[in-house]
Design a protein around this motif. Structure first.
Motif, PDB file in Angstrom:
ATOM      1  N   SER A 114      -1.851  -7.465  -3.111  1.00  0.00           N
ATOM      2  CA  SER A 114      -0.952  -7.256  -2.057  1.00  0.00           C
ATOM      3  C   SER A 114      -1.599  -6.996  -0.778  1.00  0.00           C
ATOM      4  O   SER A 114      -1.127  -7.593   0.520  1.00  0.00           O
ATOM      5  CB  SER A 114      -0.283  -6.100  -2.144  1.00  0.00           C
ATOM      6  N   GLY A 115      -2.856  -6.475  -0.693  1.00  0.00           N
ATOM      7  CA  GLY A 115      -3.596  -6.205   0.437  1.00  0.00           C
ATOM      8  C   GLY A 115      -4.602  -7.511   0.776  1.00  0.00           C
ATOM      9  O   GLY A 115      -5.081  -7.573   1.779  1.00  0.00           O
ATOM     10  N   GLY A 163       2.880  -9.323  -0.478  1.00  0.00           N
ATOM     11  CA  GLY A 163       1.963  -8.837   0.643  1.00  0.00           C
ATOM     12  C   GLY A 163       2.279  -9.598   1.659  1.00  0.00           C
ATOM     13  O   GLY A 163       2.205  -9.048   2.930  1.00  0.00           O
ATOM     14  N   THR A 198      -3.003  -0.206  -0.557  1.00  0.00           N
ATOM     15  CA  THR A 198      -2.738  -1.198  -1.585  1.00  0.00           C
ATOM     16  C   THR A 198      -4.209  -1.270  -2.394  1.00  0.00           C
ATOM     17  O   THR A 198      -4.368  -1.331  -3.542  1.00  0.00           O
ATOM     18  CB  THR A 198      -2.142  -2.458  -1.226  1.00  0.00           C
ATOM     19  N   PHE A 258      -1.217  -0.486   5.292  1.00  0.00           N
ATOM     20  CA  PHE A 258      -0.821  -1.327   4.093  1.00  0.00           C
ATOM     21  C   PHE A 258      -2.209  -1.835   3.176  1.00  0.00           C
ATOM     22  O   PHE A 258      -2.029  -1.799   2.025  1.00  0.00           O
ATOM     23  CB  PHE A 258      -0.051  -2.210   4.409  1.00  0.00           C
ATOM     24  N   THR A 259      -3.042  -2.496   3.818  1.00  0.00           N
ATOM     25  CA  THR A 259      -4.096  -3.174   3.308  1.00  0.00           C
ATOM     26  C   THR A 259      -5.058  -2.010   2.532  1.00  0.00           C
ATOM     27  O   THR A 259      -5.610  -2.119   1.208  1.00  0.00           O
ATOM     28  CB  THR A 259      -5.082  -3.919   4.179  1.00  0.00           C
ATOM     29  N   PHE A 282      -1.270  -4.614  -6.907  1.00  0.00           N
ATOM     30  CA  PHE A 282      -1.613  -3.750  -5.955  1.00  0.00           C
ATOM     31  C   PHE A 282      -2.724  -4.373  -5.082  1.00  0.00           C
ATOM     32  O   PHE A 282      -2.733  -4.545  -3.758  1.00  0.00           O
ATOM     33  CB  PHE A 282      -2.094  -2.415  -6.262  1.00  0.00           C
ATOM     34  N   GLN A 283      -3.904  -4.860  -5.882  1.00  0.00           N
ATOM     35  CA  GLN A 283      -5.156  -5.404  -4.889  1.00  0.00           C
ATOM     36  C   GLN A 283      -4.522  -6.573  -4.419  1.00  0.00           C
ATOM     37  O   GLN A 283      -5.289  -6.927  -3.228  1.00  0.00           O
ATOM     38  CB  GLN A 283      -6.330  -5.503  -5.923  1.00  0.00           C
ATOM     39  N   GLY A 299       1.694 -10.205  -6.289  1.00  0.00           N
ATOM     40  CA  GLY A 299       0.879  -9.211  -5.106  1.00  0.00           C
ATOM     41  C   GLY A 299       0.818 -10.076  -4.165  1.00  0.00           C
ATOM     42  O   GLY A 299       1.011  -9.458  -2.768  1.00  0.00           O
TER      43      GLY A 299
END
Length: 419
Positions: A204-205, A347, A387, A383-384, A201-202, A343
């Motif tokens: 991805s942004g 992203g 995530t 999104f940023t 998750f981290q 990720g």
């Protein structure tokens, strides 16, 4: 770390075949390829091929240099993705993986988290200084000559440094005897999966601002190219301190004692707050100041996130020790880098699609440019932030349904703000 400079140039001076918006995919692809290949490279060089680490790193330098050089002759977006986004990244991963394994072995008993933090801060030093150098090269000679000059810089500095890094004697001894198999018992532990999901998750942004901050400053704030480059440098500069700080916080310090779970949750949660409050609320009038605050804040916390992995490794090692199980920290570190690659790649795909979606919404006249949320970059900002929020939420709350409910309320608030 400096791809945003090329991204801005490609976008402003488009002379290649293909979709111009796809250039944003190159930087995140490069990071994704590097990190996705690391589990396999760490597995190869942690034991059986440990004695070949220097040779592999030198081979990676050759691959990276050839790729950067060939990218200077690109005529289509596909050529750039293949050379600057994929091949060069694999060469860089061949440099990074064996060297990082050696680092963890020389600091196996103490201060490993701090050592990781100090070394990781070097990438932010590069990310702070190189944007200005690359901008000057591109403005003076064009991107093709700039890439050829970068090829020479990569080759000259890498070869010299690699020859100065010795492999730990314990790994050379393993080669002389029979190499033991890598223990995989840690895959039965829940913690590795919670941390992996949080890292996905981290990450991805994380790559989104690096790629789009310069173009956002130009398109929305109407700043100059120099301001866009400065924004990228400000994004990377705080990580010089942050990597060492979070490495120290995750390590064996006697002043502040926090669990690995808590330390690793701080950066993504802080990044979420910075995204929603600073980037999302920037406007054309006076927005440059707020965008600078966002760059520094997000850059500090996101730049220090990788340094918290030292604490994760210590926790996973303790869990294995309680069960009397063997564990290979190098392999664990490689897997964490691998999930980060997932990720980054996801992203990158999402960023291109979200930017196109935001552009379509603005063109249709269905949204007014109210702060950053109301621009074509609005979906990317959301999104940023989301995530990043999930990256910290997973570690703190471990998917407890009763505690996830407040998150739905926050998402609803952001949606109303975007409207």
């Amino acid at each position: 770390m400096s791809y945003g400079v090329f991204q801005q140039y490609y976008f402003d001076n488009w002379a290649l075949e293909g979709d111009r918006n796809s250039t944003g995919f190159i930087g995140t692809t490069a990071n994704g390829v590097m990190y996705l290949s690391m589990p396999f490279l760490f597995a190869l060089f942690t034991r059986r091929w440990a004695h070949q680490r220097q040779l592999a790193a030198l081979g990676g330098t050759v691959i990276a240099c050839i790729s950067f050089f060939l990218s200077s002759y690109s005529t289509t977006i596909g050529h750039l993705v293949a050379t600057q986004g994929i091949a060069s990244a694999f060469g860089c991963a061949l440099i990074y993986s064996p060297i990082t394994l050696s680092l963890g072995e020389w600091y196996s008993t103490s201060n490993r988290a701090l050592a990781y933090g100090i070394v990781l801060s070097c990438k932010n030093i590069v990310g702070t200084s190189c944007p200005f150098m690359l901008r000057a090269l591109i403005d003076t000679y064009g991107f093709r000559t700039a890439l050829r000059a970068w090829t020479a810089i990569v080759g000259g500095t890498s070869i010299l440094a690699i020859c100065m890094i010795p492999t730990h004697p314990s790994k050379l001894a393993v080669h002389e005897t029979r190499a033991r198999k890598i223990p995989w018992n840690f895959l039965r532990h829940r913690s590795i999966y919670f941390y992996s999901i949080a890292i996905i998750f981290q990450s991805s942004g994380y790559g989104i601002p690096q790629t789009y901050l310069s173009t956002y400053a130009r398109d929305i704030i109407l700043s100059s190219q120099t301001s866009g480059t400065l924004m990228l440098a400000l994004f990377n500069a705080p990580g010089i301190i942050a990597s060492s700080f979070f490495g120290w916080l995750s390590g064996d310090n006697n002043r502040i004692t926090l669990s690995a779970q808590t330390v690793s949750a701080i950066p993504p949660l802080a990044c979420a707050v910075a995204t929603f409050l600073f980037w999302g609320l920037t406007s054309q009038k006076g927005g440059i100041g707020l965008l600078i605050v966002f760059s520094v804040t997000f850059g500090f916390f996101s730049g220090g996130y990788s340094a918290t992995w030292g604490g994760m490794l210590k926790q996973l090692e303790r869990e294995s020790a309680k069960r009397n199980e063997a564990v290979d920290p190098g392999m664990l570190y490689g897997l964490l880098n691998g999930v980060r690659g997932i990720g980054y790649a996801s992203g990158g795909f999402a960023g291109v699609g979200l930017l196109n979606a935001g552009t379509t919404i603005i063109a249709a006249g269905s949204s007014s440019p109210r702060f950053g949320y109301g621009t074509a970059y609005g979906p990317i900002i959301l999104f940023t932030g989301i995530t990043s929020l999930l990256g910290g939420w997973v570690i703190l709350w471990r998917w407890n349904p009763k505690r996830i409910l407040p998150l739905a309320g926050m998402v609803g608030l952001v949606r109303r703000l975007y409207r």
